[in-house]
Design a protein around this motif. Sequence first.
Motif, PDB file in Angstrom:
ATOM      1  N   VAL A   5       2.764  -6.472   9.660  1.00 25.39           N
ATOM      2  CA  VAL A   5       2.961  -6.953   8.289  1.00 25.39           C
ATOM      3  C   VAL A   5       2.366  -8.341   8.212  1.00 25.39           C
ATOM      4  O   VAL A   5       2.670  -9.205   9.026  1.00 25.39           O
ATOM      5  CB  VAL A   5       4.459  -6.994   7.925  1.00 25.39           C
ATOM      6  CG1 VAL A   5       4.655  -7.667   6.583  1.00 25.39           C
ATOM      7  CG2 VAL A   5       5.033  -5.593   7.929  1.00 25.39           C
ATOM      8  N   PRO A  14       4.199  -1.583  13.382  1.00 24.02           N
ATOM      9  CA  PRO A  14       3.116  -1.893  12.439  1.00 24.02           C
ATOM     10  C   PRO A  14       3.072  -3.397  12.108  1.00 24.02           C
ATOM     11  O   PRO A  14       4.071  -4.088  12.219  1.00 24.02           O
ATOM     12  CB  PRO A  14       3.488  -1.085  11.190  1.00 24.02           C
ATOM     13  CG  PRO A  14       4.954  -0.904  11.296  1.00 24.02           C
ATOM     14  CD  PRO A  14       5.264  -0.768  12.753  1.00 24.02           C
ATOM     15  N   HIS A  31       1.597  -8.621   2.680  1.00 20.96           N
ATOM     16  CA  HIS A  31       0.768  -7.414   2.710  1.00 20.96           C
ATOM     17  C   HIS A  31       1.466  -6.335   3.525  1.00 20.96           C
ATOM     18  O   HIS A  31       1.726  -6.536   4.713  1.00 20.96           O
ATOM     19  CB  HIS A  31      -0.592  -7.709   3.370  1.00 20.96           C
ATOM     20  CG  HIS A  31      -1.406  -8.712   2.610  1.00 20.96           C
ATOM     21  ND1 HIS A  31      -2.300  -8.366   1.634  1.00 20.96           N
ATOM     22  CD2 HIS A  31      -1.461 -10.060   2.700  1.00 20.96           C
ATOM     23  CE1 HIS A  31      -2.886  -9.449   1.153  1.00 20.96           C
ATOM     24  NE2 HIS A  31      -2.381 -10.498   1.788  1.00 20.96           N
ATOM     25  N   GLU A  41      -6.158  -6.614  -3.157  1.00 21.33           N
ATOM     26  CA  GLU A  41      -6.211  -7.822  -2.326  1.00 21.33           C
ATOM     27  C   GLU A  41      -6.882  -8.964  -3.080  1.00 21.33           C
ATOM     28  O   GLU A  41      -6.480 -10.116  -2.989  1.00 21.33           O
ATOM     29  CB  GLU A  41      -7.021  -7.522  -1.049  1.00 21.33           C
ATOM     30  CG  GLU A  41      -6.443  -6.412  -0.198  1.00 21.33           C
ATOM     31  CD  GLU A  41      -5.259  -6.888   0.624  1.00 21.33           C
ATOM     32  OE1 GLU A  41      -5.222  -8.083   0.953  1.00 21.33           O
ATOM     33  OE2 GLU A  41      -4.372  -6.068   0.923  1.00 21.33           O
ATOM     34  N   PHE A  94       2.990   2.350   6.597  1.00 24.96           N
ATOM     35  CA  PHE A  94       3.928   1.447   7.268  1.00 24.96           C
ATOM     36  C   PHE A  94       5.128   2.213   7.832  1.00 24.96           C
ATOM     37  O   PHE A  94       5.474   2.072   9.013  1.00 24.96           O
ATOM     38  CB  PHE A  94       4.377   0.375   6.264  1.00 24.96           C
ATOM     39  CG  PHE A  94       5.441  -0.554   6.776  1.00 24.96           C
ATOM     40  CD1 PHE A  94       5.122  -1.509   7.734  1.00 24.96           C
ATOM     41  CD2 PHE A  94       6.761  -0.468   6.314  1.00 24.96           C
ATOM     42  CE1 PHE A  94       6.096  -2.378   8.185  1.00 24.96           C
ATOM     43  CE2 PHE A  94       7.735  -1.325   6.792  1.00 24.96           C
ATOM     44  CZ  PHE A  94       7.398  -2.293   7.721  1.00 24.96           C
ATOM     45  N   THR A 145       9.943  -0.454   2.982  1.00 23.99           N
ATOM     46  CA  THR A 145       9.279  -1.600   2.356  1.00 23.99           C
ATOM     47  C   THR A 145      10.213  -2.264   1.359  1.00 23.99           C
ATOM     48  O   THR A 145      10.239  -3.488   1.246  1.00 23.99           O
ATOM     49  CB  THR A 145       7.979  -1.170   1.642  1.00 23.99           C
ATOM     50  OG1 THR A 145       8.313  -0.215   0.643  1.00 23.99           O
ATOM     51  CG2 THR A 145       6.987  -0.573   2.614  1.00 23.99           C
ATOM     52  N   ALA A 185       0.838  -1.198   0.000  1.00 25.25           N
ATOM     53  CA  ALA A 185       0.000   0.000   0.000  1.00 25.25           C
ATOM     54  C   ALA A 185       0.877   1.253   0.000  1.00 25.25           C
ATOM     55  O   ALA A 185       0.391   2.359  -0.131  1.00 25.25           O
ATOM     56  CB  ALA A 185      -0.925  -0.003   1.210  1.00 25.25           C
ATOM     57  N   PRO A 223       0.951  -2.689   4.964  1.00 26.26           N
ATOM     58  CA  PRO A 223      -0.169  -1.769   5.183  1.00 26.26           C
ATOM     59  C   PRO A 223       0.196  -0.337   4.801  1.00 26.26           C
ATOM     60  O   PRO A 223       1.382   0.028   4.729  1.00 26.26           O
ATOM     61  CB  PRO A 223      -0.425  -1.894   6.683  1.00 26.26           C
ATOM     62  CG  PRO A 223       0.884  -2.290   7.255  1.00 26.26           C
ATOM     63  CD  PRO A 223       1.571  -3.132   6.219  1.00 26.26           C
ATOM     64  N   ALA A 224      -0.817   0.467   4.560  1.00 23.41           N
ATOM     65  CA  ALA A 224      -0.594   1.890   4.297  1.00 23.41           C
ATOM     66  C   ALA A 224      -0.022   2.527   5.559  1.00 23.41           C
ATOM     67  O   ALA A 224      -0.342   2.138   6.678  1.00 23.41           O
ATOM     68  CB  ALA A 224      -1.911   2.556   3.907  1.00 23.41           C
TER      69      ALA A 224
END
Lengths: 316, 324
Positions: free
Chosen positions: B68, B66, B51, B34, B56, B12, B6, B53-54
């Motif tokens: 994952v 956060p 995944h 997704e 992060f 990331t 995201a 997340p936004a």
Amino acid sequence: MEPAALAIDVEGLTKRFDDKVVVDRFGLQVPRGQIYGFLGPNGSGKTTTIRMLCGLLTPDGGSGTCLGFDILRESASIKRQVGYMTQRFSLYEDLSIAENLEFVGRVYGMADRRRRVDAALGQLGLEKRRGQLAGTLSGGWKQRLALAACLLHDPKLLLLDEPTAGVDPGARREFWEHLHELAHGGMTVLVSKHYMDEAERCHALAYIAYGKLLASGTAQEVVAGANLSTWAIEGEGLAAAAAQLRAAPGADMVVPFGARIHVSGTDAAALAASVARATAPPGLKATPIEPGLEDVFIHLMRSAPEPVSAARQAPG
Amino acid sequence: MAVVAAEASPFTRSLVRSLEASGYFRVVAQPASEAAAESLMAQGEVQFVLHLPAGFSRSLARGERPVVLVEADASDPAATGNALASLQALNLSALDRDLAGPLAHLRASAPAFELRVHRRYNPEGITAYNIVPGLMGVVLTMTMVMMTALAMTRERERGTMENLLATPVRPFEVMAGKIVPYILIGYVQVVVILVAAKLLFRVPMVGSLALLSAILVLFIAANLAVGFTFSTLARNQLQAMQMTFFFFLPSMLLSGFMFPFRGMPGWAQVVGEFLPLTHFLRIVRGILLKGNGWTDIAFEVAALAAFLLAAGAVALTRYRETLD
């Protein structure tokens, strides 16, 4: 003879396995409604020829027709009208007698299968044993069953590959009577065999050795065509006489027949002289006889490696 | 592995790279949604989905640890087990280099982010779930190929072939006649295995059994065509038997039944792709464990059909109507 009257008409059939020529420029004309004997020693190409006739093998050369169908292109039509009985029992040993016949009936897509199978069982006299496994039958019964299976679809031509091998004389006689009945009804029968004693039961004969057709015609024609003279010798001291004759001029072959020996040769004068010399000792008696088919065939077989033209004297 | 990110940030990227460096993961897709990731996994295109997340990076910097999420296709526990174990170690060190300067305090303490693993399709990692459906394919391969291979050579050995050839039957009729009864036998085997799977091994059966049985016809017929081809090549029953094993052993070893397919060397995977069992295993596991529908397995079914056509064509051209 007009072509339509011929059940089998082939010319120049040749088959090679690897480099070995098994059948060499074989030609044969068989008129309809005849029982045609197909003779020759083991490994002479009889089975191969029969297989080519019914489309099981593709000839490497030659052409011809079987029941008017081209053997190269129309083997499917030939198969519908030909009954082929293999040398080895080739029905299913683990199916019962009736099941085997049923199977053949289904394969040929017969509409009145049940009636035909029952009729065949009735003719065989096997109604009571219809559930018996084919593998448990004796040799003679297997042969009868195989013949019944071949006849189930009313073929016009019957190809029998050594049908009487391993069958006792009584059953063999019955078998031949049956074949004659069928031929009388218009069926053409080609029977291969290597027993000479049955040769006389055929309308006509063809003799093949080393893949070559050596002689064909009626039994009398074949014998006459070989141009052979034969003497029978009997008495004391046969072994010595036979040994002497084997080396003598004119005596092409010396064959023991029980208590007698048959001496044959194509040169009648030289043979007569040699026989006279060999039977000089007392106790031996020589009589000129009509050569039998067996004498002729053994003679033909021995001279086979010579060019075909020399050996092929009989009228075709 | 597919990555659903995201956000894209140095953090990331480092995380993904460190996963790839472990040797267990290779990013093959970056699905946009997704749902797309979900279908990739259902089709077996990917074994893992990561995944991110936004937000992060932001929550990482704030020390919020956060989450994952790693989803793993655990239908074959052996294929995912080691990779999942390695994740935990990565977790500790993956971001060390990026956590510099003011963020250095996050380094030594507890992991800077939390890793959650979802084992999909077979959360308890029960190997029987994977093996029992696979066994169906293996048993079918062996028995079906062997039976037809022997059936025809037996005709030849017994001499009944000559009689059969002298009759007006066509090659296709002989082949159909030899294959159809064994399809029924194959179904009996399948029913036995499925009942055992259900009652003895409690294998979940998520997908449609009707779909499975439709595909079974294809798979069984493909194997029978192979057997029929062998029977046209073999001269006797012993040779037919040997050929069967020549086909069966690679099928078992290279199809993903014995070893996880993705764990095999490249050449072995290529060979495996040509074996019907490989595709059938994906289908049967997909249907039973993942609840795959028709669209998820379309490619595998097409591969089976192609194999059947090829094997059938070879069998029919090899079948001789004569004894030459």
